[in-house]
Design a protein around this motif. Structure first.
Motif, PDB file in Angstrom:
ATOM      1  N   ARG A 262      89.864  -8.103  11.427  1.00 14.36           N
ATOM      2  CA  ARG A 262      88.476  -8.089  11.887  1.00 14.36           C
ATOM      3  C   ARG A 262      88.103  -9.515  12.248  1.00 14.36           C
ATOM      4  O   ARG A 262      88.268 -10.424  11.427  1.00 14.36           O
ATOM      5  CB  ARG A 262      87.572  -7.574  10.779  1.00 14.36           C
ATOM      6  CG  ARG A 262      86.115  -7.608  11.113  1.00 14.36           C
ATOM      7  CD  ARG A 262      85.629  -6.400  11.865  1.00 14.36           C
ATOM      8  NE  ARG A 262      85.610  -5.225  11.020  1.00 14.36           N
ATOM      9  CZ  ARG A 262      85.322  -4.020  11.455  1.00 14.36           C
ATOM     10  NH1 ARG A 262      85.052  -3.819  12.732  1.00 14.36           N
ATOM     11  NH2 ARG A 262      85.322  -2.996  10.634  1.00 14.36           N
ATOM     12  N   LEU A 715      71.307  14.763  -3.627  1.00 15.10           N
ATOM     13  CA  LEU A 715      70.735  13.442  -3.348  1.00 15.10           C
ATOM     14  C   LEU A 715      70.030  13.428  -2.000  1.00 15.10           C
ATOM     15  O   LEU A 715      69.007  12.785  -1.818  1.00 15.10           O
ATOM     16  CB  LEU A 715      71.838  12.376  -3.392  1.00 15.10           C
ATOM     17  CG  LEU A 715      72.472  12.148  -4.761  1.00 15.10           C
ATOM     18  CD1 LEU A 715      73.681  11.225  -4.622  1.00 15.10           C
ATOM     19  CD2 LEU A 715      71.469  11.545  -5.736  1.00 15.10           C
TER      20      LEU A 715
ATOM     21  N   ASN B  13      83.062  -0.869   6.599  1.00 12.67           N
ATOM     22  CA  ASN B  13      83.711  -0.060   7.633  1.00 12.67           C
ATOM     23  C   ASN B  13      83.066   1.320   7.692  1.00 12.67           C
ATOM     24  O   ASN B  13      82.759   1.913   6.669  1.00 12.67           O
ATOM     25  CB  ASN B  13      85.197   0.122   7.300  1.00 12.67           C
ATOM     26  CG  ASN B  13      85.980  -1.143   7.570  1.00 12.67           C
ATOM     27  OD1 ASN B  13      85.506  -2.044   8.271  1.00 12.67           O
ATOM     28  ND2 ASN B  13      87.177  -1.219   7.028  1.00 12.67           N
ATOM     29  N   ILE B  14      82.943   1.851   8.911  1.00 11.08           N
ATOM     30  CA  ILE B  14      82.225   3.117   9.058  1.00 11.08           C
ATOM     31  C   ILE B  14      82.995   4.278   8.438  1.00 11.08           C
ATOM     32  O   ILE B  14      82.427   5.329   8.162  1.00 11.08           O
ATOM     33  CB  ILE B  14      81.880   3.384  10.546  1.00 11.08           C
ATOM     34  CG1 ILE B  14      80.668   4.303  10.634  1.00 11.08           C
ATOM     35  CG2 ILE B  14      83.077   3.925  11.305  1.00 11.08           C
ATOM     36  CD1 ILE B  14      79.990   4.326  11.974  1.00 11.08           C
ATOM     37  N   SER B  15      84.281   4.079   8.154  1.00 12.61           N
ATOM     38  CA  SER B  15      85.044   5.145   7.495  1.00 12.61           C
ATOM     39  C   SER B  15      84.547   5.388   6.066  1.00 12.61           C
ATOM     40  O   SER B  15      84.892   6.390   5.458  1.00 12.61           O
ATOM     41  CB  SER B  15      86.533   4.794   7.468  1.00 12.61           C
ATOM     42  OG  SER B  15      86.731   3.573   6.789  1.00 12.61           O
ATOM     43  N   CYS B  19      77.979  11.132   8.335  1.00 15.73           N
ATOM     44  CA  CYS B  19      76.721  11.387   9.019  1.00 15.73           C
ATOM     45  C   CYS B  19      76.299  12.830   8.784  1.00 15.73           C
ATOM     46  O   CYS B  19      77.133  13.735   8.830  1.00 15.73           O
ATOM     47  CB  CYS B  19      76.895  11.128  10.515  1.00 15.73           C
ATOM     48  SG  CYS B  19      75.398  11.433  11.467  1.00 15.73           S
ATOM     49  N   ARG B  20      75.025  13.053   8.498  1.00 17.49           N
ATOM     50  CA  ARG B  20      74.561  14.423   8.309  1.00 17.49           C
ATOM     51  C   ARG B  20      73.607  14.832   9.428  1.00 17.49           C
ATOM     52  O   ARG B  20      72.782  15.728   9.266  1.00 17.49           O
ATOM     53  CB  ARG B  20      73.890  14.563   6.945  1.00 17.49           C
ATOM     54  CG  ARG B  20      73.672  16.018   6.571  1.00 17.49           C
ATOM     55  CD  ARG B  20      73.345  16.205   5.111  1.00 17.49           C
ATOM     56  NE  ARG B  20      73.033  17.607   4.875  1.00 17.49           N
ATOM     57  CZ  ARG B  20      73.245  18.226   3.726  1.00 17.49           C
ATOM     58  NH1 ARG B  20      73.755  17.592   2.717  1.00 17.49           N
ATOM     59  NH2 ARG B  20      72.931  19.493   3.596  1.00 17.49           N
ATOM     60  N   ILE B  56      75.342   8.639   4.822  1.00 19.53           N
ATOM     61  CA  ILE B  56      75.581   8.395   3.394  1.00 19.53           C
ATOM     62  C   ILE B  56      76.758   7.435   3.247  1.00 19.53           C
ATOM     63  O   ILE B  56      77.767   7.539   3.969  1.00 19.53           O
ATOM     64  CB  ILE B  56      75.848   9.706   2.619  1.00 19.53           C
ATOM     65  CG1 ILE B  56      75.986   9.421   1.112  1.00 19.53           C
ATOM     66  CG2 ILE B  56      77.074  10.434   3.155  1.00 19.53           C
ATOM     67  CD1 ILE B  56      76.054  10.681   0.254  1.00 19.53           C
ATOM     68  N   LEU B  58      79.684   6.887   1.197  1.00 19.34           N
ATOM     69  CA  LEU B  58      80.341   7.863   0.324  1.00 19.34           C
ATOM     70  C   LEU B  58      80.691   7.323  -1.066  1.00 19.34           C
ATOM     71  O   LEU B  58      80.409   7.988  -2.061  1.00 19.34           O
ATOM     72  CB  LEU B  58      81.579   8.442   1.020  1.00 19.34           C
ATOM     73  CG  LEU B  58      81.242   9.301   2.249  1.00 19.34           C
ATOM     74  CD1 LEU B  58      82.479   9.524   3.101  1.00 19.34           C
ATOM     75  CD2 LEU B  58      80.635  10.623   1.830  1.00 19.34           C
ATOM     76  N   SER B  61      77.430   7.130  -2.826  1.00 19.12           N
ATOM     77  CA  SER B  61      76.553   8.288  -2.630  1.00 19.12           C
ATOM     78  C   SER B  61      75.114   7.866  -2.299  1.00 19.12           C
ATOM     79  O   SER B  61      74.160   8.454  -2.777  1.00 19.12           O
ATOM     80  CB  SER B  61      76.552   9.187  -3.865  1.00 19.12           C
ATOM     81  OG  SER B  61      77.823   9.750  -4.053  1.00 19.12           O
ATOM     82  N   TRP B  63      72.159   7.600   0.345  1.00 14.56           N
ATOM     83  CA  TRP B  63      71.662   8.110   1.630  1.00 14.56           C
ATOM     84  C   TRP B  63      70.711   7.114   2.271  1.00 14.56           C
ATOM     85  O   TRP B  63      69.867   6.522   1.566  1.00 14.56           O
ATOM     86  CB  TRP B  63      70.896   9.416   1.430  1.00 14.56           C
ATOM     87  CG  TRP B  63      71.766  10.602   1.171  1.00 14.56           C
ATOM     88  CD1 TRP B  63      71.964  11.217  -0.027  1.00 14.56           C
ATOM     89  CD2 TRP B  63      72.538  11.328   2.136  1.00 14.56           C
ATOM     90  NE1 TRP B  63      72.826  12.279   0.130  1.00 14.56           N
ATOM     91  CE2 TRP B  63      73.187  12.381   1.442  1.00 14.56           C
ATOM     92  CE3 TRP B  63      72.746  11.197   3.514  1.00 14.56           C
ATOM     93  CZ2 TRP B  63      74.021  13.292   2.071  1.00 14.56           C
ATOM     94  CZ3 TRP B  63      73.579  12.105   4.153  1.00 14.56           C
ATOM     95  CH2 TRP B  63      74.209  13.135   3.430  1.00 14.56           C
TER      96      TRP B  63
END
Lengths: 966, 95, 413
Positions: A262, A715, B13-15, B19-20, B56, B58, B61, B63
């Motif tokens: 990065r 949540l 990192n977006i991993s 997304c909900r 979220i 992960l 957890s 949001w």
């Protein structure tokens, strides 16, 4: 010819004290440590490395940058190995690719004689009548197509990944890249400098930028030293940057390692890639790019020919001619496609050395059996060709300096544009996104001083966070001078093929025909002709291909455009991308005990759970025995994998009411209640049990596979509702086991003296906190398997102790550990559903026959409105219990279909022979009108046999629930 | 790989995120027509432009809300949900 | 067989005639305007001309023809769906595909390789059985096979039970096929154009004019055209076109990525899908491994590639075929797909009277190209939606009657 090794200083990469042996096509050869496969073969005079994709023509090393597929060879465990880049190793067994019989005499080479029957895209117009014949042809074509072979015994091998960070990543350690890295590092940046070669220096390590080569030597010495000594510069060599992804995320291939880097800013200084010169049979082995000739000499100490002709369109060809001459080759002529004679110092030096320079000439045709023997040269100018006789020149090397292309694919990946620059005759990057910079030759610079200066400028700009596109200035100059560099000339000859794409065997005529057929958009042109679809992804083929297309369309080159360069920049091995495979496994605190007790473990999400205890060939009887033990006396199952959630707060009850179908606000402390969760569409998504441990404290279980999503969902809703409740996922914090069977109370009593276990004091669905075997525990009276039973939840660290205590305490009662399979059987007898097995993604509670679990009184729950709508519309199916009276009938399997009047009317979701009842029972979706006692329906089982089933009320076992409520 | 700036955990990192979908307002389940309810459940704005979405982190957890340009993938803004959802906020029946 | 080759060589002129039409000038009106010159739109145009005598058609595309998901999909054709409505629909598609080369006089390289959906869990094996039973009931050739059969059908598979997710069995669908996706678009284009259909490439629709609940004109960056009926067939941009027509769709635009390896000699015959590992792989006639996985985790109107995709995909592929570790990935790309809540398409009428929709194809659109074209043509020509399409009506969402395809759709393609 036989190869010649040159003495030092040629061959800088070689360690001549460490010779290596290898074989190619069964012949033994010797090379040195530091050789590539291609250089070692060149040193041994081996020219033909492979056969081409379509016509099976012999091919050899052209460009040492993997810019075409000609030098791909086969190793025993690896196909399509780039011989020009892969280092030679001792004992290597190397063969060519894409031939039948032997590389020298390919039995498949006849195909080339049928070339006129195979115009571009011919396969779209033939091979399909009659219907089905394509499958036959396809087999023939598949065998001919492809290049290398996969060895099914290839080991997976070891690969790993590294993560790196840099303020500035510089890709390409040539003069511009080194200068940029130094400028950025001097300004305070942490810099990573990445290069695909084993050493830094790029073209300075083999190129000759002036008559005596001094400029390159001096620049190399100075820059390389400063780079190596600079503390803020990390150098990665043998590292191919194959991808530039979002937010400056680089993929760097180091063979066994994938480095993911990065960078805040990226400087692309990837320089130039070799072009090809297009004339008849321009693919003959022995036709070699000028830079490759120079690399062979300076890196590998190999003189690739004795009698050479140089064909060039710029000064670079003269430098190669001088290198060849100085290394001892006879250079018969320099063919310079430019009509004005070059008056550079290089040209003068060449002439002084007695090399004939033919300005305005180029090869029209190369000739030779399997490698080059002579060329015929003609004037480029058409009128001059009328008057001048072609000149035949004998040679064993045609050294080609075709117009190189900026190696700009990374810019396309990064989202920049690559318009055609008519002044330079190549596509150059513009509109660079912030954080991406171009330096040196990719910017269109060619003069060494200016390349270095450009690197310095860009390195400084990168650290200063400047995002001004570098190309703006270049564009201005282009407009001011308004010169247009004419396209590089191309020639055809009736006796040979003028290739524009060496990977795909595409000629000028093929591109022209593609355009004539109407496939004119550059994307359609690519897809129909396959231009640029080969292993080098058009790196060498796009410039001439687009030039021919433009001419055929009557357009400017700029109007044709380019197809989008996609990652990876160079092919990457699956193993490198995959790295080591990590898949986390979760084991309960009792796992070791299960394994020692010969449990067969099954996967449940990330968890492993005992399916049953005993050898697999006794599975059926073991499962039945385990189930019978629970019904008759006592069983113990590890349910630690159950999801467990703690909810605390003033509005915890109200929160649960909104989320689950039942209501919990009025649930008494010390009681538990079934919990069914639906999503907003009313579909069942999870179930469990809600226990009230205090006024503001609930303990909620969820399914093993569902708990993470349940927790997130809780949540998420409360992020909106903002009720006064804290939610914690404590799944891993508690071990849990279910002690079930008529003897469970007695057995538990032996270990627990601070909870009154009496039937009235601790009734069915009661919840207590106390100590079991001295361990603090939550005790739930549950009924999943339909017997008197207790679910004991205790801190995970005590799980194994507690389990062993139960096993000891239950010895008298003949306690038996049971697994998931027996539990499934027992719960089926009790008619309990398993979410995901007895429900699908759309099942709502009324369809599942769970009307009883839906509160009709509370104002709102998440799926409530949808369930009301669907209920008002009427059910289309309903889950029922059935039994099969005919004991000789085959047992249906899950997902066998319910058939009514010849139509699909439903399916079986659970099926088993009940050890307690002695006949087959199950759950099935049936049309709602069948939802009545004694309704009959048919199930189609294995072999299309029909089995009659009868609807029976649930539960099958102990309908009065007397046993679980003991 | 994209970087998502989590309001709680900072840039990651977006991993590490999921997304909900878009932030949507539930209609009053008691007064909404069946059609309005179905529209809420299934229909999507699916903008080609700025979308306001639930995300979220992960591992934690957590949001939060992200505003993202769906044409370029650029993440314009992230913030905790309480900027949008103030207590009491009960998208439900008044019964 | 050699004769076919010779005849082509001798009969074929060396000066090829144009077969793919150039974009003509736009007329002021068309009987039918089709938005989207992908496989679906082109097929609809062809069947309108062939079956319904309607040739006054303009097919518009903002890019080049067949350049959207027609160009980007992995060209798998199968009918082994879970729901009866799905199976019937795709079975008709497979039947049309089988004769398409002959019908169009263009070799779409339809190759029946057999299709294996691997099951790594009991639940997946049950779903395989469910699909097999539904398929067989409707005359589609599918069956559950166990590791011993797999050893015969695909000996290259890693059938070791000593791995994290051992293969327990599979759904085997022998008619599963691959084809040359571009050729489908080109074949339809050439035959539609021969019947008078106009294909307008590089023509962007900018608006839809409405009066009295009907579309009266389609506005484009090359001018406005009056129209009788309009059909939208634009994966990825479906919402944007529906917005112009003034109604909402249950669709999110999500990238789907795919990649190919370098070409290799024949190694793999069948098409392999692993639902649990979310990957699929086949080997093309050129020798490239064509691979894909599940759709991206969030919506995007972009076709950027990610490294995560190739990292996880190759990891999963090597679980199935460890010997491919030294095979090299050559190119990766992405398409924009329409994801619906029930993993099923949206076809038929819309709230706008003369405006028809063909959308919501998720990751399954290519395999429906002929049947969708044929049946949408029928819908547009007659104004009546044929029975085979009604389960996929847009109004099903208002009726809370989703198609039950979700159970089998953990991985799509």
């Amino acid at each position: 010819m036989s190869g010649t090794r040159l003495p030092a200083p040629a061959g800088a990469r070689l360690d001549r004290t460490r010779p290596l042996r290898f074989t190619f096509e069964g012949e033994s050869y010797r090379g040195f440590t530091g050789d590539t496969i291609a250089s070692a073969l060149a040193a041994n005079g081996v020219r033909v490395l492979s056969r081409s994709f379509k016509y099976r023509r012999p091919r050899g090393l052209y460009s040492a940058g993997s810019h075409e597929a000609c030098a791909l060879v086969q190793l025993p465990d690896e196909p399509n190995v780039p011989a020009d880049r892969r280092l030679l190793a001792d004992g290597m067994t190397i063969t060519g690719q894409n031939y039948a019989g032997s590389l020298a005499r390919d039995r498949g080479a006849w195909i080339a004689r049928f070339e006129k029957f195979m115009p571009v895209g011919f396969y779209y117009r033939t091979f399909f009548r009659p219907r089905g014949i394509w499958r036959v042809w396809e087999r023939v074509i598949r065998k001919r197509a492809g290049l290398g072979r996969v060895n099914p015994k290839t080991p997976h091998g070891y690969h790993d990944k590294a993560y790196a960070f840099a303020d500035v990543a510089v890709i390409g350690a040539g003069p511009a890249g080194m200068a940029a890295a130094l400028a950025a590092a001097e300004a305070g940046a942490e810099v990573t400098l990445i290069d695909e070669n084993p050493e830094i220096g790029g073209a300075l390590t083999y190129g000759r930028f002036d008559a005596d080569g001094r400029a390159a030597d001096e620049a190399l010495k100075r820059l390389a030293k400063e780079v190596r000594e600079h503390a803020a510069i990390t150098v990665l060599t043998d590292a191919v940057c194959t991808g530039l992804y979002e937010d400056n995320w680089l993929a760097i291939d180091q063979g066994r390692r994938l480095v993911k880097l990065r960078a805040r800013d990226i400087v692309v200084a990837t320089g130039l890639q070799d072009g090809i010169m297009v004339f008849a049979d321009n693919d003959l082995p022995g036709i070699v790019a000028a830079t490759t000739v120079q690399r062979l000499i300076w890196h590998h100490g190999v003189l690739p020919g004795e009698v050479a002709v140089v064909a060039t369109q710029d000064e670079w060809g003269y430098t190669a001619a001088l290198d060849l001459a100085e290394a001892g080759a006879e250079v018969s002529a320099i063919l310079d496609t430019r009509d004005k004679p070059s008056d550079s110092a290089l040209a003068k030096l060449a002439e002084e050395r007695g090399i004939e320079v033919l300005s305005g000439w180029m090869p029209e045709r190369a000739e030779g059996e399997t490698e080059i023997e002579r060329i015929s040269a003609v004037p480029v100018d058409e009128a001059a060709r009328e008057t001048e006789e072609p000149r035949n020149i004998e040679c064993d090397l045609l050294c080609v300096s075709a117009r190189p292309t900026p190696a700009a694919a990374l810019f396309a990946q990064g989202g920049a544009k690559l318009p055609f620059d008519p002044a330079r005759g190549v596509h150059l990057p513009t509109d660079l996104p912030p954080g991406l910079h171009a330096a040196g030759a990719v910017n269109g610079e060619t003069d060494l001083k200016r390349v270095i200066a450009d690197g310095e400028r860009v390195g400084k700009a990168a650290i200063a966070g400047e995002t001004k596109p570098a190309r703006k200035t270049a564009k201005k100059t282009a407009k001011k001078t308004a010169t247009t560099l004419p396209p590089q000339p191309m020639l055809e000859h009736p006796e040979g093929k003028s290739f524009v794409d060496l990977d795909e065997d595409l000629t000028i005529g093929d591109i022209r025909d593609t355009v004539a057929l109407g496939y004119q958009d550059v994307q359609l042109l690519k897809r129909f002709s396959t231009l640029g679809m080969g292993t080098s992804q058009g790196r060498h083929a796009n410039p001439p291909g687009v030039t021919v297309a433009a001419e055929a369309r009557g357009d400017e080159i700029g109007q044709v455009g380019l197809t989008t360069a996609r990652p990876p920049l160079a092919p990457v091995a699956f193993g490198t991308l995959a790295g080591r495979q990590f898949s986390p496994v979760r084991r309960t605190s009792i796992h070791r005990w299960h394994v020692e007790a010969s449990a067969q473990m099954m996967v449940a999400g990330a968890w492993l759970r005992p399916a049953y205890y005993g050898p697999p060939d006794e599975a059926e009887s073991r499962i039945q025995e385990e189930a019978v033990a629970v019904r008759r006396s006592l069983g113990l199952i590890d349910v630690s994998t159950l999801g467990k959630l703690e909810l605390r707060g003033r509005e915890a009850g109200a929160f649960l009411d909104r989320l689950y179908t039942f209501s919990y606000q009025k649930l008494a402390v010390g009681k538990s209640r079934y919990a069914l969760m639906t999503d907003e569409t009313g579909a069942i998504i999870d179930d469990g049990v809600v226990c009230r441990l205090g006024e503001e404290h609930f303990y909620v279980t969820a399914t093993t596979g569902g708990v993470d999503e349940v927790y997130r969902t809780m949540l998420w809703w409360n992020a909106q509702w903002r009720l006064d409740v804290d939610i914690t996922n404590v799944t891993a914090g508690y071990a849990a086991m279910n002690l079930a069977g008529p003897a469970s109370r007695e057995s538990l009593a032996k270990l627990c003296d601070d909870v009154d276990l009496g039937a009235e004091a601790f009734p069915y669905l009661g919840v207590r906190e106390g100590h079991v075997a001295g361990v603090p525990a939550r005790i739930l009276r549950t009924g999943f398997v339909g017997e008197l039973g207790y679910e004991i939840h205790a801190p995970t660290g005590f799980g194994l102790d507690l389990w062993q205590a139960f096993m000891r305490a239950g010895e008298d009662a003949g306690i038996r550990p049971f697994g998931v399979e027996a539990q499934r059987l027992l719960r089926l007898e009790k008619g309990h559903i398993i979410v995901g097995q007895d429900t699908d993604g759309l099942t709502h509670p009324y369809e599942a026959g769970m009307d009883w679990a839906v509160s009709k009184k509370k104002p709102f729950f998440v799926g409530g409105r949808s369930i009301d709508i669907m209920r008002a519309r009427g059910l289309t199916r309903r889950l029922v219990g059935y039994q099969i009276e005919n004991r000789d009938a085959p047992l249906p399997k899950e997902c066998h279909l319910v058939i009514r009047n010849g139509e699909i009317a439903g399916r079986v979701t659970s099926s088993a022979v009940s050890p307690t009842l002695g006949h087959a029972i199950g759950l099935a979706y049936v049309p709602p009108e069948l939802d009545a006692k004694d309704g009959k329906f048919e199930i189609r089982v294995e072999g299309a046999r029909m089995v009659e089933a009868t609807v029976v009320p649930l539960p099958f076992y102990d309908p009065e629930n007397a046993r679980q409520e003991l | 790989m994209k970087i998502m700036d989590c309001p709680l955990n900072g840039p990651r990192n977006i991993s590490e995120f999921a997304c909900r979908g878009e932030v949507r307002t539930m209609p009053d389940p008691d007064t909404a027509s069946d059609a309005q309810w179905a529209d809420y459940l299934f229909m999507q704005t699916n903008p080609a432009g700025v979308a306001r979405e639930w995300w979220i982190h992960l591992p934690s957890s957590y949001w939060f809300i992200a505003e993202r340009d769906t044409r370029t993938g650029e993440i314009l803004k992230t913030y905790p949900p309480d900027e949008l959802f103030k207590r009491p906020n009960r998208p439900m029946s008044s019964k | 067989m050699a004769f076919a080759l010779l005849r082509y060589g001798l009969g074929g002129s060396r000066e090829p005639k144009r077969e793919l039409p150039a974009t003509p000038d736009l007329k002021s009106s068309y009987e039918v305007v089709i938005i989207g010159a992908g496989g679906h739109g082109l097929a609809a145009a062809y069947y309108l001309a062939r079956d319904h005598g309607i040739t006054d058609i303009a097919v518009l595309d903002k890019g080049y023809l067949g350049g959207g998901n027609t160009a980007r999909n992995t060209a798998i054709i199968r009918a082994n769906y879970l729901t009866p409505e799905g199976v019937k629909f795709y079975a008709e598609s497979v039947e049309l595909f089988r004769g398409l080369s002959q019908e169009l006089g263009y070799n779409i390289m339809y190759s029946e390789r057999g299709h294996l959906t691997l099951a790594h869990t009991d639940a997946a094996l049950s779903t395989a059985r469910w699909r097999a039973e539904v398929n067989k009931h409707l005359g589609v050739n599918s069956d559950v096979v166990l590791p011993d059969d797999l050893r015969r059908i695909c000996p290259q598979l890693n059938l070791s039970q000593d791995v994290r997710f051992p293969i327990m069995g599979a759904l085997y669908h022998p008619p599963g096929a691959i084809a040359r996706h571009d050729a489908v678009a080109w074949g339809y284009t050439i035959e539609a154009a021969r019947r008078g259909v106009e294909i307008h490439q590089q023509t962007t629709v900018t608006g839809l004019k409405q009066r009295g609940g009907k579309i009266t004109a389609v506005q484009t960056d090359r001018g406005e055209i009056a129209c009788g009926n309009v059909l939208q067939a634009v994966a990825g941009s479906s919402t944007l076109i529906a917005d112009m027509a003034g109604f909402r769709l249950p669709i999110r635009t999500v990238p789907l990525q795919a990649c190919v390896s370098q070409p290799l000699k024949p190694f793999l015959d069948p098409i392999i899908v692993s639902g649990s590992l979310h990957v699929y792989i086949s080997q093309s006639a050129r020798g490239e491994f064509v691979m894909g996985g599940s759709a991206d985790p969030y919506s995007l109107y972009s076709t950027r590639s990610t490294l995560d995709f190739t990292e996880s995909l190759t990891g999963d592929i090597l679980e199935l075929f460890p010997c491919l570790a030294s095979v090299k990935l050559m190119r990766q790309w992405a398409g924009m797909t329409d994801m619906t809540p029930d993993f099923s398409p949206v076809m038929g009428k819309t709230p706008v009277e003369n405006f028809y929709i063909d959308a919501g194809w998720g990751t399954w659109g290519f395999k429906a190209t002929p049947v969708c074209g044929k049946r949408m043509a029928e819908t547009v020509a007659t104004g009546e939606v044929p029975d085979i399409l009604t389960p996929f009506r847009l109004s099903r969402f208002q009726e809370m009657a989703q198609v039950g395809e979700r159970g089998a759709a953990s991985v799509g393609h």
